[in-house]
Design an enzyme around this catalytic site. Structure first.
Site, PDB file in Angstrom:
ATOM      1  CE  LYS A  89     -12.357  -2.812  -0.035  1.00 14.37           C
ATOM      2  NZ  LYS A  89     -13.300  -2.952   1.050  1.00 14.37           N
ATOM      3  CE  LYS A 141      -6.578  -8.730  -2.098  1.00 13.44           C
ATOM      4  NZ  LYS A 141      -6.537  -8.164  -0.738  1.00 13.44           N
ATOM      5  CE  LYS A 185      -4.463  -1.308   1.957  1.00 13.25           C
ATOM      6  NZ  LYS A 185      -5.463  -0.959   2.982  1.00 13.25           N
TER       7      LYS A 185
HETATM    8  P1  AMP Z   1     -11.017  -5.642   3.056  1.00 16.84           P
HETATM    9  O1  AMP Z   1     -12.001  -5.341   1.996  1.00 16.84           O
HETATM   10  O2  AMP Z   1      -9.610  -5.545   2.621  1.00 16.84           O
HETATM   11  O3  AMP Z   1     -11.329  -4.927   4.358  1.00 16.84           O
HETATM   12  O4  AMP Z   1     -11.217  -7.202   3.362  1.00 16.84           O
HETATM   13  C1  AMP Z   1     -12.266  -7.707   4.132  1.00 16.84           C
HETATM   14  C2  AMP Z   1     -12.189  -9.224   4.234  1.00 16.84           C
HETATM   15  O5  AMP Z   1     -12.363  -9.811   2.941  1.00 16.84           O
HETATM   16  C3  AMP Z   1     -10.872  -9.764   4.775  1.00 16.84           C
HETATM   17  O6  AMP Z   1     -11.128 -10.882   5.615  1.00 16.84           O
HETATM   18  C4  AMP Z   1     -10.141 -10.209   3.529  1.00 16.84           C
HETATM   19  O7  AMP Z   1      -9.210 -11.231   3.790  1.00 16.84           O
HETATM   20  C5  AMP Z   1     -11.294 -10.716   2.669  1.00 16.84           C
HETATM   21  N1  AMP Z   1     -10.967 -10.627   1.227  1.00 16.84           N
HETATM   22  C6  AMP Z   1     -10.713  -9.505   0.510  1.00 16.84           C
HETATM   23  N2  AMP Z   1     -10.456  -9.800  -0.781  1.00 16.84           N
HETATM   24  C7  AMP Z   1     -10.538 -11.168  -0.871  1.00 16.84           C
HETATM   25  C8  AMP Z   1     -10.380 -12.113  -1.953  1.00 16.84           C
HETATM   26  N3  AMP Z   1     -10.086 -11.706  -3.203  1.00 16.84           N
HETATM   27  N4  AMP Z   1     -10.557 -13.428  -1.687  1.00 16.84           N
HETATM   28  C9  AMP Z   1     -10.878 -13.853  -0.439  1.00 16.84           C
HETATM   29  N5  AMP Z   1     -11.037 -13.019   0.619  1.00 16.84           N
HETATM   30  C10 AMP Z   1     -10.874 -11.698   0.414  1.00 16.84           C
END
Ligand code: AMP
Ligand code: TRP
Length: 339
Positions: free
Chosen positions: A205, A202, A119
């Site tokens: 968003k 991955k 990041k």
């Molecule tokens: P965040 O949007 O980064 O706050 O992520 C929220 C949750 O979603 C966390 O537990 C991440 O590990 C999970 N997560 C985000 N992107 C992925 C992905 N592409 N595959 C699986 N889990 C994800």
């Protein structure tokens, strides 16, 4: 101390930074609901708005995204009576323990976090101090409830190891066994949902291409189109897992199918093995639409009454404080902070 001596309690969080994806749903939200429904643990789920502002957030959008994320949790099946659902900034105990952990964690530990490196990139000098300290606040989120289990996607594994390091150092430095060594729960076929355009990245968003991801708010046409255009290879699908080796795009689509249909991978491969993508993709699109449309419909309905969402979050915050406040009291006492 291992978790055995503590009340079985699940905590997890998602940042309200906008645009929930299918990765968030399969890797996190869907599993949060399963853990709630299993009834084996208390479940506490948090919209981590203080984490979101470690990078710039437009204030009006942040408020909107926080309410929309609350709506997504509820639409996916989180019941605000059975689980505690709230936003982080309404529970000051997170920031209180976060500060203490800033003083326990070491600069070197933070500097080694891959998410920080990704990041902050080459411009670390210009990143916020909050972004650097992000994992200490995350440890506080978890430990301020003495949570024993944390369901997350694969990308959060390193942060959870750091949470255990912080708990262990605190316990060691203060000669106590007050904080548990929390267990990560990274399970299932969808702990790392990949981009639809590149099977080595991955689904995120923050990817510049909207075609790389399925958003929870996408309509049926958008979902079908993104799956139709998803990158694949020319071979038909295999009937066994070993043959997915070296075929990351095929593996990703099959994993998504397995997770959405709640089947094991071998069962799915027995069903779809031998089919060309031209046949499999419409099956996947139908399944994704059938599973996701009711959720986005319910989100839209809930967003019509944001006052009700705010009431749910305030009530959740009150209940969360009921758990966190005594843990902060005891932590202050251990550290020697006079109250
Ligand atoms: P965040 O949007 O980064 O706050 O992520 C929220 C949750 O979603 C966390 O537990 C991440 O590990 C999970 N997560 C985000 N992107 C992925 C992905 N592409 N595959 C699986 N889990 C994800
Ligand atoms: N860092 C997590 C993410 O980006 C969000 C998060 C913050 C979290 N605090 C947490 C996840 C506590 C689990 C437990 O996805």
């Amino acid at each position: 101390m291992t978790t055995a001596a503590f009340t079985p309690r699940v905590f997890s969080g998602i940042q309200p930074s906008g645009g929930l994806t299918l990765g968030n749903y399969l890797g996190a939200l869907k599993r949060f609901v399963e853990m709630q429904d299993a009834g084996t643990h208390e479940t506490i789920y948090c919209l981590v708005d203080l984490h979101a502002i470690t990078v710039w957030q437009d204030p009006a959008k942040l408020a909107h995204n926080t309410r929309e994320l609350a709506a997504a949790f509820i639409a996916c099946g989180i019941d605000p009576e059975r689980s505690i659902l709230f936003n982080q900034s309404q529970v000051p105990e997170h920031a209180q323990l976060g500060w203490i952990f800033n003083c326990v964690a070491r600069m070197g530990w933070m500097g080694r976090m891959t998410q920080w490196k990704d990041k902050a990139g080459k411009n670390a000098e210009n990143a916020s101090l909050g972004l650097f300290g992000y994992p200490a606040l995350m440890a506080a989120d978890i430990l301020v409830y003495h949570a024993t289990h944390v369901p997350v996607g694969e990308d959060q594994k390193q942060h959870l190891e750091l949470t255990r390091d912080i708990a262990a150092k605190f316990n060691h430095d203060y000669g106590t066994d007050f904080f548990p060594l929390t267990e990560p729960v990274i399970e299932g076929v969808a702990t790392r949902v990949m981009s639809l355009r590149d099977g080595s990245k991955k689904m995120s968003k923050s990817d510049p291409s909207d075609m790389s991801r399925i958003n929870m708010t996408d309509n049926a046409d958008a979902i079908a189109q993104k799956i139709r255009k998803a990158r694949t290879d020319p071979e038909p699908l295999p009937d066994n897992e070993a043959a997915l080796e070296g075929r990351p795009e095929a593996r990703n689509l099959v994993n998504i199918y397995a997770a959405l249909s709640e089947q094991e991978l071998p069962t799915v491969l027995a069903e779809v093995g031998g089919k060309p993508f031209s046949e499999f993709k419409p099956m996947l699109a139908d399944l994704a639409v059938a599973k996701l449309s009711p959720i986005s419909g319910e989100m839209a309905r809930l967003m019509k009454d944001t006052a009700e969402i705010d009431r749910i979050l305030s009530r959740g915050a009150e209940r969360a404080r009921g758990v966190a406040a005594p843990i902060i009291d005891r932590t202050y006492e251990i550290v020697g902070l006079v109250r």
